[in-house]
Design a protein around this motif. Structure first.
Motif, PDB file in Angstrom:
ATOM      1  N   UNK A   1      34.375  35.629  40.533  1.00 37.68           N
ATOM      2  CA  UNK A   1      34.952  36.291  41.601  1.00 37.68           C
ATOM      3  C   UNK A   1      34.119  37.991  41.707  1.00 37.68           C
ATOM      4  N   UNK A   2      34.064  38.133  40.046  1.00 38.20           N
ATOM      5  CA  UNK A   2      33.206  39.429  39.559  1.00 38.20           C
ATOM      6  C   UNK A   2      31.537  40.014  40.303  1.00 38.20           C
ATOM      7  N   UNK A   3      31.462  38.091  39.859  1.00 34.62           N
ATOM      8  CA  UNK A   3      29.386  38.388  41.109  1.00 34.62           C
ATOM      9  C   UNK A   3      29.756  39.021  41.791  1.00 34.62           C
ATOM     10  N   UNK A   4      31.345  37.960  43.267  1.00 31.22           N
ATOM     11  CA  UNK A   4      30.322  38.683  44.210  1.00 31.22           C
ATOM     12  C   UNK A   4      30.904  40.111  44.378  1.00 31.22           C
ATOM     13  N   UNK A   5      31.713  40.388  43.521  1.00 31.33           N
ATOM     14  CA  UNK A   5      32.206  42.373  43.518  1.00 31.33           C
ATOM     15  C   UNK A   5      31.318  42.951  43.374  1.00 31.33           C
TER      16      UNK A   5
ATOM     17  N   UNK B   1      37.335  29.768  49.363  1.00 37.13           N
ATOM     18  CA  UNK B   1      36.540  28.584  48.932  1.00 37.13           C
ATOM     19  C   UNK B   1      35.611  28.912  47.549  1.00 37.13           C
ATOM     20  N   UNK B   2      34.601  29.850  48.083  1.00 39.20           N
ATOM     21  CA  UNK B   2      34.067  30.447  47.012  1.00 39.20           C
ATOM     22  C   UNK B   2      33.976  30.223  45.276  1.00 39.20           C
ATOM     23  N   UNK B   3      35.390  30.836  45.174  1.00 40.19           N
ATOM     24  CA  UNK B   3      35.298  30.925  44.606  1.00 40.19           C
ATOM     25  C   UNK B   3      36.375  29.738  43.323  1.00 40.19           C
ATOM     26  N   UNK B   4      37.467  29.572  44.046  1.00 40.44           N
ATOM     27  CA  UNK B   4      38.222  28.406  43.788  1.00 40.44           C
ATOM     28  C   UNK B   4      37.836  27.326  43.392  1.00 40.44           C
ATOM     29  N   UNK B   5      36.822  26.517  44.762  1.00 39.50           N
ATOM     30  CA  UNK B   5      36.629  25.434  45.445  1.00 39.50           C
ATOM     31  C   UNK B   5      34.888  25.267  44.452  1.00 39.50           C
ATOM     32  N   UNK B   6      33.761  26.284  44.273  1.00 40.26           N
ATOM     33  CA  UNK B   6      32.983  26.573  44.381  1.00 40.26           C
ATOM     34  C   UNK B   6      32.750  26.921  43.148  1.00 40.26           C
TER      35      UNK B   6
ATOM     36  N   UNK C   1      26.226  43.073  54.245  1.00 40.86           N
ATOM     37  CA  UNK C   1      25.102  42.503  53.246  1.00 40.86           C
ATOM     38  C   UNK C   1      26.035  41.759  52.640  1.00 40.86           C
ATOM     39  N   UNK C   2      24.480  40.384  51.951  1.00 38.00           N
ATOM     40  CA  UNK C   2      25.007  39.067  51.388  1.00 38.00           C
ATOM     41  C   UNK C   2      25.145  39.272  50.188  1.00 38.00           C
ATOM     42  N   UNK C   3      26.716  38.745  50.078  1.00 40.71           N
ATOM     43  CA  UNK C   3      26.610  38.892  48.687  1.00 40.71           C
ATOM     44  C   UNK C   3      27.251  38.049  47.723  1.00 40.71           C
TER      45      UNK C   3
END
Length: 546
Positions: free
Chosen positions: A25-29, A16-21, A243-245
């Motif tokens: 994804x590289x930032x999360x990684x 949801x975070x990547x596709x809808x918001x 951890x919060x990503x």
């Protein structure tokens, strides 16, 4: 309490975070990798302080002289003051986290070797991008080759390793090259950091899928997964760090604050007892316990109930053991089981909660008495030991009760009650399913005790120790649970009883851990745990004041 999310829930949040918001994804990684790299640095710093960096020693497994490449490596290790780290990466996004962590460690001056396990062609797009960034910094990625002596020698000499092989999606046994990599990681003499979940561990159940990495620390993202604490997960995960990503708070908060699954690391603070209360407000308890040859169980349960704050504890025991139990009880009030059932029932009905089962034995008359009381008592009942065994073949009694019932079986008692196969492959689901099907609470005792409520809520206890695995320990738990249940100021309704049951498990475990520190796991006894109750309860009281 720490909220737990299943791997599926975490994957859905990421999607949801990547596709809808629109969160890259590289930032999360990158954030996940930073947390993993920082954990590895901490372990390296610990080894530096303790002067435990890898010695210059390598065994090739044979008597032949090591090849020149290995001799050169040994010489380099003698001269290199920088720590060495190995990062094992799979081709998926878990491997992408590892590739990014390898780059971050290199930027901090750590000598890193990045080892890819699996098919390069199957690398995800994010993993490929992290591989590119690593190479741009001068890093190299090599294939895992268990027959490569130079690679094996380097791994034997490294100071820290990162497991970023497969992540949380694994549901079948680890195979082929990944199995060899797991074995190699477990053979290292350095600390291992697992990325999100140790490879080979089922994120839902904590079962080992063939073989698993035994990590010293697991850095998991957004929320801890149940498998980190259930079954073997508590052993293989080491220290768990959540951890919060960077997922949006409005996505995670509903699941984290209103979820139905928690890890319990210790008991919660208790409210102050009302200043104007009297002993009746703190619960009248009825206990049906004990039998010939089982005189300790009723005493343990009664003493634990008294030490847990119960106002009045009435203990019904067989006439044959009454003199023995009476001598041992000072605060509780034992009495012989009356000949007339109606007299016993009348005394029990005047109580706020009951315990049935500890030490009753296999006598058919005692088990029938337990079943009759369970049918007729209108108060909450904690059913333990032989009380649970008495239900085998009579589960309909449990189904027809209107008052709350808490069963506290170990796996063997649960098997006798349900006919399930042992070992239980998914203890969390087994506990939840039973509680829902029979409208009761269930404390499934064991290495990671699970408390399940009728409404699907569940608590996984992550404290306690093997020293508690002694006869009588369960009797103490039953007394604690009933002692809490009987106190009116601790509950406002029936739904409060299930968190109190989880609190009882946590208090029980805290007593066990206190005794292990004082007496050791071999010598500690259930009696010691009862004596530890005042210290544990004292620590849970609010600060004094008006």
């Amino acid at each position: 309490m720490q909220p737990l999310l299943t791997p599926q829930q975490c994957r859905q949040l990421d999607h949801i975070a990547i596709e809808e918001r629109g969160i890259p994804s590289l930032d999360l990684m990158e954030r996940a990798a930073r947390a993993v790299a920082e954990a590895a640095e901490e372990l390296l710093a610990d080894r530096r302080r303790e002067n435990e960096f890898a010695p210059v020693a390598f065994c090739s497994g044979g008597s032949a002289e090591p090849p020149e490449t290995v001799r050169a490596l040994l010489k380099r290790r003698e001269q290199d003051c920088a720590p060495w780290a190995a990062v094992f990466c799979g081709p998926g996004n878990n491997g992408g986290d590892g590739l990014a962590a390898a780059r971050l460690l290199m930027e901090r001056g750590i000598c890193v070797r990045t080892i890819l396990v699996g098919d390069w062609a199957k690398m995800t797009s994010d993993a490929r991008e992290m591989a590119r960034r690593l190479r741009d910094l001068g890093g190299k990625i090599e294939e895992f080759d268990p027959d490569d002596l130079e690679q094996s020698a380097w791994l034997s000499l490294c100071d820290c390793a990162i497991d970023a092989l497969l992540g949380v999606g694994l549901k079948r046994p680890v195979q082929r090259a990944f199995l060899a990599a797991v074995r190699r990681l477990n053979s290292l003499h350095c600390p291992v950091v697992a990325c999100d979940l140790p490879t080979g561990l089922d994120g839902d159940t904590g079962r080992i899928l063939g073989q698993a990495v035994r990590a010293d620390m697991t850095v998991t993202f957004t929320a801890a997964k149940p498998g980190l604490y259930l079954d073997q997960g508590r052993v293989y995960s080491g220290q768990v760090r959540v951890v919060d990503i960077g997922l949006p708070d409005d996505l995670t908060a509903p699941l984290l604050t209103e979820g139905d699954l928690w890890a319990v690391k210790g008991p919660d603070t208790l409210p102050r007892r009302p200043r104007t209360a009297h002993k009746g407000d703190f619960g009248k308890l009825f206990l049906l316990c004990g039998g010939v040859g089982f005189t300790g169980a009723p005493v343990f349960a009664a003493r634990a109930a008294v030490r847990s704050g119960a106002g009045l504890v009435f203990l019904a025991v067989p006439n044959e053991i009454y003199p023995i139990v009476a001598v041992k009880c000072s605060e509780a009030m034992p009495f012989p089981i009356p000949d007339r059932y109606e007299e016993l029932l009348s005394r029990a009905k005047g109580c706020d909660a009951a315990v049935i089962g500890p030490g009753l034995g296999a006598d058919p008359a005692a088990r029938e008495l337990a079943r009759r009381l369970l049918r007729d008592l209108p108060c909450p009942v904690v059913l333990d030991a032989d009380g649970i065994n008495a239900l085998a073949g009579h589960i309909d009694i449990l189904d027809t009760r209107s008052a709350p019932t808490l069963l506290t079986p170990h796996d063997g008692e649960f098997q006798r009650l349900t006919g399930c196969a042992l070992p239980l492959e998914d203890r969390l689901s087994a506990a939840r399913d039973f509680a829902a099907a029979h409208r009761c609470g269930l404390v499934l005792k064991g290495h990671a005790t699970v408390t399940a409520a009728t409404d699907g809520r569940a608590w996984v206890n992550v404290s306690g120790n093997p020293g508690m695995a002694k006869g009588g320990s369960g009797d103490v738990l039953s007394g604690i649970a009933a002692g809490l249940w009987g106190q009116r100021h601790l509950r406002s309704g029936p739904d409060d009883l299930w968190p109190l049951a989880a609190q009882a498990v946590a208090i029980h475990a805290a007593c066990g851990d206190l005794c292990a520190r004082e007496f050791g796991e071999y010598a500690m006894t259930p009696g010691d745990m009862i004596e530890a109750l005042p210290k544990v309860f004292k620590s849970l009281e609010p600060c004094s004041g008006t």
